[in-house]
Motif scaffolding. Structure first.
Motif, PDB file in Angstrom:
ATOM      1  N   ARG A  90       0.831  -1.206   0.000  1.00 16.34           N
ATOM      2  CA  ARG A  90       0.000   0.000   0.000  1.00 16.34           C
ATOM      3  C   ARG A  90       0.863   1.252   0.000  1.00 16.34           C
ATOM      4  O   ARG A  90       1.776   1.401   0.823  1.00 16.34           O
TER       5      ARG A  90
ATOM      6  N   ASP B 229       1.528   4.985   0.919  1.00 14.96           N
ATOM      7  CA  ASP B 229       1.060   5.660   2.137  1.00 14.96           C
ATOM      8  C   ASP B 229       0.142   6.849   1.863  1.00 14.96           C
ATOM      9  O   ASP B 229      -0.407   7.436   2.802  1.00 14.96           O
ATOM     10  N   THR B 230      -0.063   7.198   0.585  1.00 19.02           N
ATOM     11  CA  THR B 230      -1.045   8.235   0.251  1.00 19.02           C
ATOM     12  C   THR B 230      -2.280   7.646  -0.446  1.00 19.02           C
ATOM     13  O   THR B 230      -3.092   8.389  -1.008  1.00 19.02           O
TER      14      THR B 230
ATOM     15  N   ASN C 237      -5.919   6.104  -1.224  1.00 20.86           N
ATOM     16  CA  ASN C 237      -7.255   6.427  -0.717  1.00 20.86           C
ATOM     17  C   ASN C 237      -7.751   5.365   0.255  1.00 20.86           C
ATOM     18  O   ASN C 237      -8.441   5.668   1.234  1.00 20.86           O
TER      19      ASN C 237
ATOM     20  N   THR D   5      -7.419   2.354   3.039  1.00 19.19           N
ATOM     21  CA  THR D   5      -6.554   1.901   4.122  1.00 19.19           C
ATOM     22  C   THR D   5      -6.170   0.441   3.899  1.00 19.19           C
ATOM     23  O   THR D   5      -6.812  -0.283   3.127  1.00 19.19           O
ATOM     24  N   LEU D   6      -5.151   0.005   4.597  1.00 17.07           N
ATOM     25  CA  LEU D   6      -4.735  -1.394   4.501  1.00 17.07           C
ATOM     26  C   LEU D   6      -5.836  -2.311   5.015  1.00 17.07           C
ATOM     27  O   LEU D   6      -6.111  -3.363   4.424  1.00 17.07           O
ATOM     28  N   ASP D   7      -6.488  -1.925   6.094  1.00 14.44           N
ATOM     29  CA  ASP D   7      -7.571  -2.750   6.640  1.00 14.44           C
ATOM     30  C   ASP D   7      -8.719  -2.888   5.639  1.00 14.44           C
ATOM     31  O   ASP D   7      -9.285  -3.976   5.475  1.00 14.44           O
TER      32      ASP D   7
ATOM     33  N   GLU E 127     -10.915   3.750  -4.361  1.00 10.40           N
ATOM     34  CA  GLU E 127     -11.600   2.817  -3.460  1.00 10.40           C
ATOM     35  C   GLU E 127     -12.681   2.044  -4.210  1.00 10.40           C
ATOM     36  O   GLU E 127     -13.877   2.255  -3.983  1.00 10.40           O
TER      37      GLU E 127
END
Length: 345
Positions: free
Chosen positions: A110, A112-113, A115, A117-119, A162
């Motif tokens: 992933r 770090d910017t 859209n 999240t990792l979860d 997303e």
């Protein structure tokens, strides 16, 4: 006498209701054989719908429990030049995600910017049925103002923005398509199915045989969740051969697709086949078929204003529109008067 016959023939259309005719939904026609080459060859089959926005697989598919373990180094798939360019002025972090239905893990890199999240990425990948998810290799999650994705022939999926679960299933369909190294969407069986059918599910399916295969993967998952039914607005008749081809693939065996283990007997080309330490006991529920909408019949009479003279309710009851009916009545009177005057003159 000749004038009288002429007058009767001229007036007859005004008093005989022409009825309604249902449109011809699909006409059999010769379809050129699609070429599974690059650049892709677009399909000439008609699209049933504009897109898949009318349904959402994410509301029906279960989410397995998962464990996320950060990695100290990036795998090669996440550090090549192309992948790096998708994360400008930022950096990737990698993690292994292990789901309770498989003994091997998936790698997610992933930006770090990004859209998503990792979860969230782990959850949406988890909702892809394990029978399809087992073909997915590494997942790259990158930032973008608009959601989109692509899949490499290696099974690596690049996700931007997303995207909903439907898009993840679509991309997993690509990974499955190319799992053996030779795409199923380029097989003679798929080519024959396209040649025999007259439609594809949506506009994006028209892009190529491969994109149609991935969209049909989404359609198959929906169908298996709903007792074999298709979403409202879709008919299986004009794409029956494509549906039959997909249904014949072992991957779309319902018990395996929605099973609780990636260790499936037909796992010759899958990338994840280690059984979980303990097989979960959850059961993917079935959902009732949704009612198909009834297309309203349209009047074929060409007089101005008559199209609005009747409106149909959902129960099929027809009601006169008084303003339009009055307009048509006046039009008839004027036309009759003109014809009679011309005849007498």
């Amino acid at each position: 006498m000749a004038k009288l016959v002429f007058l009767c023939l001229a007036l007859a259309p005004l008093f005989i209701h022409p009825g309604s005719a249902a449109p011809l939904l699909a006409r059999p026609r010769d379809v050129p054989t699609p070429t599974p080459a690059i650049p892709p060859t677009s399909l000439t089959l008609s699209a049933q719908q504009q897109d898949y926005s009318a349904f959402d697989l994410g509301t029906n598919l279960l989410t397995p429990s998962s464990t996320i373990t950060p990695l100290s180094t990036l795998p090669p798939q996440c550090s090549d030049a192309t992948t790096a360019s998708e994360c400008p002025n930022a950096q990737y972090a990698a993690a292994e995600v292990t789901y309770d239905d498989c003994g091997s893990s998936w790698t997610i890199c992933r930006c770090d910017t990004a859209n998503m999240t990792l979860d969230a990425a782990a959850a949406r990948l988890g909702q892809v049925p394990v029978g399809l998810r087992r073909y997915v290799a590494t997942v790259v999650v990158a930032p973008a103002p608009a959601k989109h994705a692509y899949t490499l022939v290696t099974g690596d999926i690049h996700i931007f923005g997303e995207p909903e679960v439907d898009a993840w299933v679509h991309e997993a369909g690509h990974a499955y398509d190319w799992a053996s190294g030779t795409p199923l969407s380029g097989s003679q069986g798929w080519t024959d199915a396209l040649a025999a059918d007259t439609c594809v599910p949506d506009v994006y399916s028209q892009t190529s045989a491969g994109e149609d295969f991935a969209q049909m993967t989404v359609m198959m998952v929906y169908s298996l969740l709903h007792g074999g039914a298709l979403p409202p607005g879709w008919s299986g008749d004009c794409m029956a051969r494509q549906m039959a081809y997909m249904a014949a693939q072992p991957t779309f065996n319902k018990d395996d697709l929605f099973g609780n283990t990636c260790a499936i007997a037909d796992s010759q080309y899958s990338r994840h086949a280690v059984p979980p330490p303990v097989v979960p006991t959850r059961i993917q529920p079935d959902f009732p078929a949704q009612l198909q909408p009834e297309a309203p019949l349209k009047s074929s009479l060409g007089l101005p204003g008559l199209a609005a003279a009747e409106t149909s309710e959902e129960d099929g009851t027809k009601h006169d529109n008084s303003a339009s009916a009055l307009y048509v009545g006046h039009a008839k009177i004027v036309m009759i008067a003109g014809l009679v005057a011309g005849w007498l003159w």
